[in-house]
Design a protein around this motif. Sequence first.
Motif, mmCIF file in Angstrom:
data_model
loop_
_atom_site.group_PDB
_atom_site.id
_atom_site.type_symbol
_atom_site.label_atom_id
_atom_site.label_comp_id
_atom_site.label_asym_id
_atom_site.label_seq_id
_atom_site.Cartn_x
_atom_site.Cartn_y
_atom_site.Cartn_z
ATOM 1 N N UNK A 89 0.405 -1.185 -0.157
ATOM 2 C CA UNK A 89 -0.219 -0.051 -0.341
ATOM 3 C C UNK A 89 0.917 1.024 0.347
ATOM 4 N N UNK A 90 0.561 2.529 -0.540
ATOM 5 C CA UNK A 90 1.247 3.024 -0.755
ATOM 6 C C UNK A 90 1.674 4.329 0.758
ATOM 7 N N UNK A 91 0.467 3.828 2.096
ATOM 8 C CA UNK A 91 0.561 4.877 2.892
ATOM 9 C C UNK A 91 1.766 3.567 3.516
ATOM 10 N N UNK A 92 1.360 2.226 3.819
ATOM 11 C CA UNK A 92 2.982 1.073 3.693
ATOM 12 C C UNK A 92 3.896 1.771 3.640
ATOM 13 N N UNK A 93 4.537 1.960 2.181
ATOM 14 C CA UNK A 93 5.617 2.712 2.092
ATOM 15 C C UNK A 93 5.796 3.701 2.556
ATOM 16 N N UNK A 94 5.035 5.497 2.955
ATOM 17 C CA UNK A 94 5.351 6.368 3.060
ATOM 18 C C UNK A 94 5.388 6.329 4.573
ATOM 19 N N UNK A 95 5.013 4.668 5.192
ATOM 20 C CA UNK A 95 5.211 5.482 6.616
ATOM 21 C C UNK A 95 6.736 5.298 6.555
ATOM 22 N N UNK A 96 7.151 4.721 5.764
ATOM 23 C CA UNK A 96 8.512 3.737 6.536
ATOM 24 C C UNK A 96 9.806 4.897 5.679
ATOM 25 N N UNK A 97 9.450 5.535 4.427
ATOM 26 C CA UNK A 97 10.004 6.157 4.152
ATOM 27 C C UNK A 97 10.277 8.177 5.334
ATOM 28 N N UNK A 98 8.667 7.539 5.983
ATOM 29 C CA UNK A 98 8.963 9.092 6.326
ATOM 30 C C UNK A 98 9.415 8.767 7.804
ATOM 31 N N UNK A 99 9.666 7.518 8.652
ATOM 32 C CA UNK A 99 9.904 6.915 9.316
ATOM 33 C C UNK A 99 11.443 7.020 9.177
ATOM 34 N N UNK A 100 12.925 6.924 7.967
ATOM 35 C CA UNK A 100 13.182 6.005 7.939
ATOM 36 C C UNK A 100 14.517 7.494 7.811
ATOM 37 N N UNK A 101 12.866 9.337 6.691
ATOM 38 C CA UNK A 101 13.683 10.227 7.699
ATOM 39 C C UNK A 101 14.540 11.015 8.415
ATOM 40 N N UNK A 102 13.761 9.886 9.534
ATOM 41 C CA UNK A 102 14.393 10.987 10.901
ATOM 42 C C UNK A 102 14.905 10.039 11.381
ATOM 43 N N UNK A 103 15.458 8.259 11.191
ATOM 44 C CA UNK A 103 16.015 7.784 11.792
ATOM 45 C C UNK A 103 16.936 8.550 12.179
ATOM 46 N N UNK A 104 17.885 8.439 13.131
ATOM 47 C CA UNK A 104 17.490 7.578 14.335
ATOM 48 C C UNK A 104 16.177 8.373 15.354
ATOM 49 N N UNK A 105 15.967 9.167 15.157
ATOM 50 C CA UNK A 105 14.928 9.361 16.094
ATOM 51 C C UNK A 105 13.657 9.176 15.783
ATOM 52 N N UNK A 106 12.665 8.986 16.881
ATOM 53 C CA UNK A 106 11.380 8.516 16.812
ATOM 54 C C UNK A 106 10.557 10.114 16.045
ATOM 55 N N UNK A 107 9.685 9.521 15.764
ATOM 56 C CA UNK A 107 8.464 10.339 15.558
ATOM 57 C C UNK A 107 7.037 10.550 16.303
ATOM 58 N N UNK A 108 6.539 11.266 16.541
ATOM 59 C CA UNK A 108 5.126 11.549 17.390
ATOM 60 C C UNK A 108 3.710 10.887 15.956
ATOM 61 N N UNK A 109 2.772 10.760 16.406
ATOM 62 C CA UNK A 109 1.701 9.618 15.424
ATOM 63 C C UNK A 109 1.156 10.986 15.153
ATOM 64 N N UNK A 110 1.101 12.225 15.652
ATOM 65 C CA UNK A 110 0.254 13.547 15.035
ATOM 66 C C UNK A 110 1.602 14.198 14.165
#
Length: 139
Positions: free
Chosen positions: A33-54
């Motif tokens: 799904x597009x949302x899965x790949x977008x979530x992975x990309x968004x979290x990868x851009x922030x790595x190694x930091x955490x990202x809040x849900x909002x």
Amino acid sequence: MTAPGPRAARHGVRGDLFDPQCPTRQLLDRLGTKWTSMAVRTLADAAPDEVRFAELRRRMPGVSQKMLSVTLRSLTRDGLVSRRVEPTVPPRVFYRLTGLGLSLEAVLAGLRTWAEEHMAEIDRANYAVDQEAGETEET
């Protein structure tokens, strides 16, 4: 002693996409799904930091709260994302990619590169078929 499940027994064996137990098929069912790949990309851009849900939701235009929640739950269940909750009111929930999730991002990056290089060709093929179908309907 418990016998290994079907996936464990097949580890390292090339899959048959027509077999419901095929590892590639199972992965595509989960990640296709597009949302899965977008979530992975968004979290990868922030790595190694955490990202809040909002914040994740803000960085993923168009995703609903429910769809993001379902996507993150699935990624967490599969061991691709870790989830941390701070017991505040309201609770603060943080996400980050695991090592396994980071390894998936490298694969998805290759898919994005392929799409960027070939999407125009796919669009032209679609246009040609649509034009041909339009000509056929008129005759």
